[in-house]
Write a protein that holds these residues in place. Structure first.
Motif, PDB file in Angstrom:
ATOM      1  N   LEU A 254      -9.200   1.170   0.479  1.00  0.00           N
ATOM      2  CA  LEU A 254      -8.047   1.834   1.086  1.00  0.00           C
ATOM      3  C   LEU A 254      -7.835   3.226   0.508  1.00  0.00           C
ATOM      4  CD1 LEU A 254      -5.521  -1.154   1.239  1.00  0.00           C
ATOM      5  CD2 LEU A 254      -7.142  -0.394   2.985  1.00  0.00           C
TER       6      LEU A 254
ATOM      7  N   VAL B  16      -3.811   4.502   7.218  1.00  0.00           N
ATOM      8  CA  VAL B  16      -4.578   3.271   7.045  1.00  0.00           C
ATOM      9  C   VAL B  16      -3.599   2.101   7.056  1.00  0.00           C
ATOM     10  CG1 VAL B  16      -6.141   1.974   5.554  1.00  0.00           C
ATOM     11  CG2 VAL B  16      -6.308   4.470   5.650  1.00  0.00           C
TER      12      VAL B  16
ATOM     13  N   VAL C 158      -8.382  -4.154   8.700  1.00  0.00           N
ATOM     14  CA  VAL C 158      -8.053  -2.764   8.369  1.00  0.00           C
ATOM     15  C   VAL C 158      -8.137  -1.908   9.630  1.00  0.00           C
ATOM     16  CG1 VAL C 158      -8.637  -0.765   6.946  1.00  0.00           C
ATOM     17  CG2 VAL C 158      -9.017  -3.073   6.044  1.00  0.00           C
TER      18      VAL C 158
ATOM     19  N   ALA D 271      -3.357  -2.293   6.814  1.00  0.00           N
ATOM     20  CA  ALA D 271      -4.102  -3.490   6.426  1.00  0.00           C
ATOM     21  C   ALA D 271      -3.146  -4.671   6.324  1.00  0.00           C
ATOM     22  CB  ALA D 271      -4.809  -3.261   5.089  1.00  0.00           C
TER      23      ALA D 271
ATOM     24  N   GLY E 179     -12.124  -5.586   5.522  1.00  0.00           N
ATOM     25  CA  GLY E 179     -12.356  -5.226   4.137  1.00  0.00           C
ATOM     26  C   GLY E 179     -12.683  -6.458   3.308  1.00  0.00           C
TER      27      GLY E 179
ATOM     28  N   TRP F  80       0.829  -1.204   0.000  1.00  0.00           N
ATOM     29  CA  TRP F  80       0.000   0.000   0.000  1.00  0.00           C
ATOM     30  C   TRP F  80       0.862   1.251   0.000  1.00  0.00           C
ATOM     31  CZ3 TRP F  80      -3.954   1.752  -1.916  1.00  0.00           C
ATOM     32  CH2 TRP F  80      -4.619   2.883  -1.454  1.00  0.00           C
TER      33      TRP F  80
END
Length: 249
Positions: free
Chosen positions: A222, A234, A97, A236, A91, A7
């Motif tokens: 996201l 954020v 998340v 995850a 998610g 991410w």
């Protein structure tokens, strides 16, 4: 590490445009303001503020902006008062998340966050439902083009880092949260620049996402969360293999 590394790489590839840079500045200003409010305006005696300032400098934030944010936090000039909130949920594909927020309107923020989860076939959960799957760590990201692995290991491990992980375009340095500032300072003294230095929630294990539709839905969730003005970070616990990532790109 995959959830964070995938991410973070995606975010940086998107981060060249001015609108996204503006969002980064807004988040950093909030963090500096809250850090100054909770721990005082002197970075020497406030590790959280010191780290926030270092991150702001890494993003080339003007000194006047940093100084103004500190003064808002200490009350020297008028400014908003933000509440820090952690939202947790699942998610698409059962990916855990965590959403760190700073807001001046809790009702607005929770409604928006819940909407994003629901829209992506996820669900916002109760406090504590997924936080146990993550571990708080200091995380420092260094561009691989700026330093050799051997040199980085010499300085980072000597300064107190736990581990160094090599990714496609960066080195990820993990530290105990309380030692991150020492490691960051050690890198600065050695003339090693970094992309980011922050306290992060690192997943203890990851969920493999192999279905393209699920992966697209997850990344959209996201992205929507990251784009919200009240969202700071954020986290995850997903992993998507490189071949699928290429398709999604």
């Amino acid at each position: 590490m995959s959830g964070h590394s995938k991410w973070s790489t995606i975010k940086r590839k998107k981060g060249a445009n001015d609108a996204r840079r503006g969002k980064i500045f807004t988040r950093l200003i909030k963090e500096i303001t809250v850090a100054a409010r909770t721990g005082g305006g002197d970075p020497e005696g406030n590790p959280r503020l010191r780290a926030a300032i270092a991150s702001a400098k890494a993003e080339n934030m003007p000194k006047d902006n940093i100084a103004r944010a500190i003064k808002k936090g200490t009350g020297e000039i008028a400014g908003e008062v933000y509440d820090e909130i952690l939202y947790e949920g699942y998610g698409p594909g059962g990916v855990a998340v965590l959403v760190e927020c700073m807001t001046d309107n809790r009702n607005r923020t929770v409604a928006d966050v819940r909407h994003y989860f629901t829209k992506s076939n996820g669900n916002l959960g109760e406090s504590g439902c997924v936080a146990w799957m993550f571990e708080k760590k200091g995380l420092i990201l260094v561009d691989k083009e700026t330093v050799s692995e051997e040199e980085l290991m010499d300085h980072a491990l000597e300064a107190g880092a736990d581990d160094i992980i090599e990714e496609e375009s960066e080195f990820q340095i993990l530290t105990p949260p309380e030692d991150m500032d020492d490691v960051r300072s050690g890198l600065e003294e050695a003339g090693i620049s970094f992309i980011e230095a922050s306290i992060s929630m690192i997943p203890k294990n990851t969920v493999d996402v192999t279905d393209e539709k699920v992966a697209r839905s997850l990344l959209k969730l996201l992205e929507n969360l990251e784009d919200h003005d009240d969202v700071q970070k954020v986290h995850a616990n997903f992993d998507i293999d490189d071949e699928l990532m290429e398709q999604l790109s």
